[in-house]
Design an enzyme around this catalytic site. Structure first.
Site, PDB file in Angstrom:
ATOM      1  N   GLU A  63      48.852  42.863   5.285  1.00  0.00           N
ATOM      2  CA  GLU A  63      48.659  43.277   3.847  1.00  0.00           C
ATOM      3  C   GLU A  63      49.984  44.066   3.523  1.00  0.00           C
ATOM      4  O   GLU A  63      50.219  44.844   4.371  1.00  0.00           O
ATOM      5  CB  GLU A  63      47.566  44.033   3.505  1.00  0.00           C
ATOM      6  CG  GLU A  63      46.191  43.354   3.891  1.00  0.00           C
ATOM      7  CD  GLU A  63      44.981  44.246   3.714  1.00  0.00           C
ATOM      8  OE1 GLU A  63      43.740  43.452   3.415  1.00  0.00           O
ATOM      9  OE2 GLU A  63      45.001  45.402   4.104  1.00  0.00           O
ATOM     10  N   THR A  91      43.687  47.983  16.525  1.00  0.00           N
ATOM     11  CA  THR A  91      42.973  46.875  15.629  1.00  0.00           C
ATOM     12  C   THR A  91      43.833  46.942  14.003  1.00  0.00           C
ATOM     13  O   THR A  91      43.910  45.978  13.394  1.00  0.00           O
ATOM     14  CB  THR A  91      41.361  47.416  15.045  1.00  0.00           C
ATOM     15  OG1 THR A  91      40.609  47.089  16.321  1.00  0.00           O
ATOM     16  CG2 THR A  91      41.019  46.496  13.860  1.00  0.00           C
ATOM     17  N   ALA A 146      38.069  53.385  16.502  1.00  0.00           N
ATOM     18  CA  ALA A 146      39.228  54.097  16.372  1.00  0.00           C
ATOM     19  C   ALA A 146      39.050  55.061  15.109  1.00  0.00           C
ATOM     20  O   ALA A 146      39.811  56.239  15.116  1.00  0.00           O
ATOM     21  CB  ALA A 146      40.375  53.232  16.146  1.00  0.00           C
ATOM     22  N   GLN A 147      38.535  54.659  14.291  1.00  0.00           N
ATOM     23  CA  GLN A 147      38.348  55.581  12.800  1.00  0.00           C
ATOM     24  C   GLN A 147      37.260  56.835  13.031  1.00  0.00           C
ATOM     25  O   GLN A 147      37.385  57.682  12.108  1.00  0.00           O
ATOM     26  CB  GLN A 147      38.147  54.766  11.708  1.00  0.00           C
ATOM     27  CG  GLN A 147      37.735  55.324  10.266  1.00  0.00           C
ATOM     28  CD  GLN A 147      39.435  56.140   9.693  1.00  0.00           C
ATOM     29  OE1 GLN A 147      38.782  57.129   9.080  1.00  0.00           O
ATOM     30  NE2 GLN A 147      40.272  55.656  10.077  1.00  0.00           N
ATOM     31  N   THR A 208      32.755  49.993  10.617  1.00  0.00           N
ATOM     32  CA  THR A 208      32.698  48.756  11.586  1.00  0.00           C
ATOM     33  C   THR A 208      33.915  47.874  11.418  1.00  0.00           C
ATOM     34  O   THR A 208      34.497  47.779  10.423  1.00  0.00           O
ATOM     35  CB  THR A 208      31.335  48.047  11.532  1.00  0.00           C
ATOM     36  OG1 THR A 208      31.213  47.358  10.498  1.00  0.00           O
ATOM     37  CG2 THR A 208      30.169  48.849  11.827  1.00  0.00           C
ATOM     38  N   VAL A 231      32.897  52.366   4.457  1.00  0.00           N
ATOM     39  CA  VAL A 231      34.497  52.140   4.890  1.00  0.00           C
ATOM     40  C   VAL A 231      34.949  50.887   5.362  1.00  0.00           C
ATOM     41  O   VAL A 231      35.954  50.262   5.333  1.00  0.00           O
ATOM     42  CB  VAL A 231      34.847  53.294   5.925  1.00  0.00           C
ATOM     43  CG1 VAL A 231      36.326  53.117   6.076  1.00  0.00           C
ATOM     44  CG2 VAL A 231      34.415  54.588   5.120  1.00  0.00           C
ATOM     45  N   GLY A 232      33.984  50.199   6.349  1.00  0.00           N
ATOM     46  CA  GLY A 232      34.233  48.997   7.046  1.00  0.00           C
ATOM     47  C   GLY A 232      34.459  47.743   6.245  1.00  0.00           C
ATOM     48  O   GLY A 232      35.262  46.834   6.570  1.00  0.00           O
ATOM     49  N   GLY A 233      33.841  47.374   5.078  1.00  0.00           N
ATOM     50  CA  GLY A 233      33.968  46.286   4.266  1.00  0.00           C
ATOM     51  C   GLY A 233      34.993  46.406   3.615  1.00  0.00           C
ATOM     52  O   GLY A 233      34.962  46.975   2.292  1.00  0.00           O
ATOM     53  N   ASP A 234      36.197  45.667   4.073  1.00  0.00           N
ATOM     54  CA  ASP A 234      37.495  45.788   3.289  1.00  0.00           C
ATOM     55  C   ASP A 234      38.407  44.826   3.075  1.00  0.00           C
ATOM     56  O   ASP A 234      39.536  44.823   2.845  1.00  0.00           O
ATOM     57  CB  ASP A 234      38.418  47.040   3.849  1.00  0.00           C
ATOM     58  CG  ASP A 234      38.662  46.753   5.594  1.00  0.00           C
ATOM     59  OD1 ASP A 234      38.110  45.742   5.919  1.00  0.00           O
ATOM     60  OD2 ASP A 234      39.312  47.551   6.334  1.00  0.00           O
ATOM     61  N   LYS A 238      34.099  40.111   4.571  1.00  0.00           N
ATOM     62  CA  LYS A 238      33.723  41.107   5.598  1.00  0.00           C
ATOM     63  C   LYS A 238      33.235  42.269   4.599  1.00  0.00           C
ATOM     64  O   LYS A 238      33.379  42.984   3.681  1.00  0.00           O
ATOM     65  CB  LYS A 238      35.135  41.833   6.073  1.00  0.00           C
ATOM     66  CG  LYS A 238      34.579  43.005   7.106  1.00  0.00           C
ATOM     67  CD  LYS A 238      36.111  43.432   7.840  1.00  0.00           C
ATOM     68  CE  LYS A 238      35.886  44.257   8.944  1.00  0.00           C
ATOM     69  NZ  LYS A 238      35.731  45.679   8.412  1.00  0.00           N
TER      70      LYS A 238
END
Length: 353
Positions: A63, A91, A146-147, A208, A231-234, A238
């Site tokens: 991106e 990742t 990692a986050q 996730t 946070v993970g659905g980005d 997803k």
């Protein structure tokens, strides 16, 4: 003809930024980036905004995230490849640029992999300070990759979270997280399921990495007064939340045109009601309706946060005397004679006898 001007770009490498964070401290960096984000969100109308430009593949996404005000342009290059750990790669990998709007000259080129983790956590804390109940102390952290340490420390230092209830499908990730958080003042509890982790939590953070339409959090796990930091659905395809979780919550987003494509709200109709966070920060929306309401920040990451993070890096580098000037742009004695550079002997070339 204007006099020749020697121009250089400040370069902050990954080792530079690691050194910067070590010298200033993680807490100071989280607080600093959060302050810059808050200040920039309060100037929301000053920015030329657009959704990020994404190139999707079977294994991930690459991106570009651009944004500008009338003085400074910024962009971030970032990827998201959940399988990268198999090859020893992160990742997420990123770098970014700050440039002068008046001339287009690149002022700063910086790593943003570590910085993205800091700014994502700082953004979560900015949103939670505006949306969560006062006095929150316990957070469930679903996804311990990692986050996770950055989210944990942001909520600890900026909101006063003292207890973390942890779950990851990979127990080794939870063990890693607990080891990294030793000595921080956070009490951690490893749980065996998402449902077990969210039980009794004031805040639930889902972070996730799998690029799937998942339902990690379901409506039966909600409790009155809970704040959800999703946070993970980005990216398209997803998600982390069951659609009914969204329907039962007050939903807040960064930039609705982007979040409707990439966030958990992609599951719902385009007219599903959401509030952009800047409206709450600016006092144009009340935010949480009551102590019993469930609030949800559908975080996908927006370019303005990277603009803020890059400004923080630039100012911290000046404060600490860090970074190296690099000649990213050719130096021209005559700006109309680019071809003339090819007739100039390079100082790096040597004749080998």
């Amino acid at each position: 003809m204007a006099a020749p001007h020697h121009f250089s770009t400040l370069y902050l490498s990954a080792p530079d930024v690691i050194d910067m964070v070590q010298r200033k401290g993680v807490e100071a960096c989280l607080r600093g980036i959060a302050d810059y984000i808050q200040a920039d969100f309060l100037r929301w109308g000053a920015f030329d905004k657009s959704p990020r430009v994404a190139s999707h593949s079977r294994d991930g996404v690459i991106e570009l995230m651009p944004i500008a005000d009338d003085q400074t342009y910024a962009f971030k290059y970032v990827n998201g490849h959940p399988k990268n750990t198999r090859w020893g790669l992160p990742t997420v990998m990123a770098f970014g640029v700050l440039a002068d709007v008046a001339t287009g000259a690149p002022l700063l080129l910086s790593e943003l992999t570590l910085t993205t983790a800091l700014r994502t956590a700082a953004m979560s804390a900015v949103a939670a300070r505006a949306l969560a109940r006062t006095g929150v102390r316990t957070m469930a952290l679903i996804g311990n990759g990692a986050q996770s340490e950055f989210q944990a420390l942001a909520f600890h230092h900026l909101l006063g979270i003292t207890t973390l209830r942890l779950f990851d499908t990979d127990p080794a990730a939870t063990t890693k997280l607990q080891a990294n958080l030793q000595g921080t003042g956070l009490h951690t509890v490893a749980c065996t399921s998402t449902a077990g982790a969210v039980r009794g939590a004031d805040v639930v953070t889902t972070v996730t990495a799998d690029k799937t339409n998942a339902t990690i959090l379901t409506p039966d796990m909600l409790a009155p007064g809970m704040h959800i930091n999703a946070v993970g659905g980005d990216c398209p395809g997803k998600t982390e939340l069951h659609a009914d979780v969204l329907r039962q919550a007050q939903v807040f987003v960064e930039y609705a045109p982007q979040t409707r494509i990439e966030g958990d709200i992609q599951q719902l109709p385009p007219d599903f009601a959401v509030t952009e966070l800047w409206e709450v920060l600016a006092g144009q929306h009340t935010g949480r309706a009551s102590d019993a309401a469930v609030t949800l920040f559908d975080s996908v990451g927006f370019a303005l946060e990277d603009f803020s993070a890059l400004r923080f890096l630039r100012d911290a580098a000046a404060e600490l005397g860090m970074g190296q000037p690099i000649e990213l742009i050719p130096q021209l004695s005559d700006p109309k004679n680019l071809f003339g550079l090819l007739h100039t002997r390079s100082p790096w070339l040597r004749v080998v006898a």
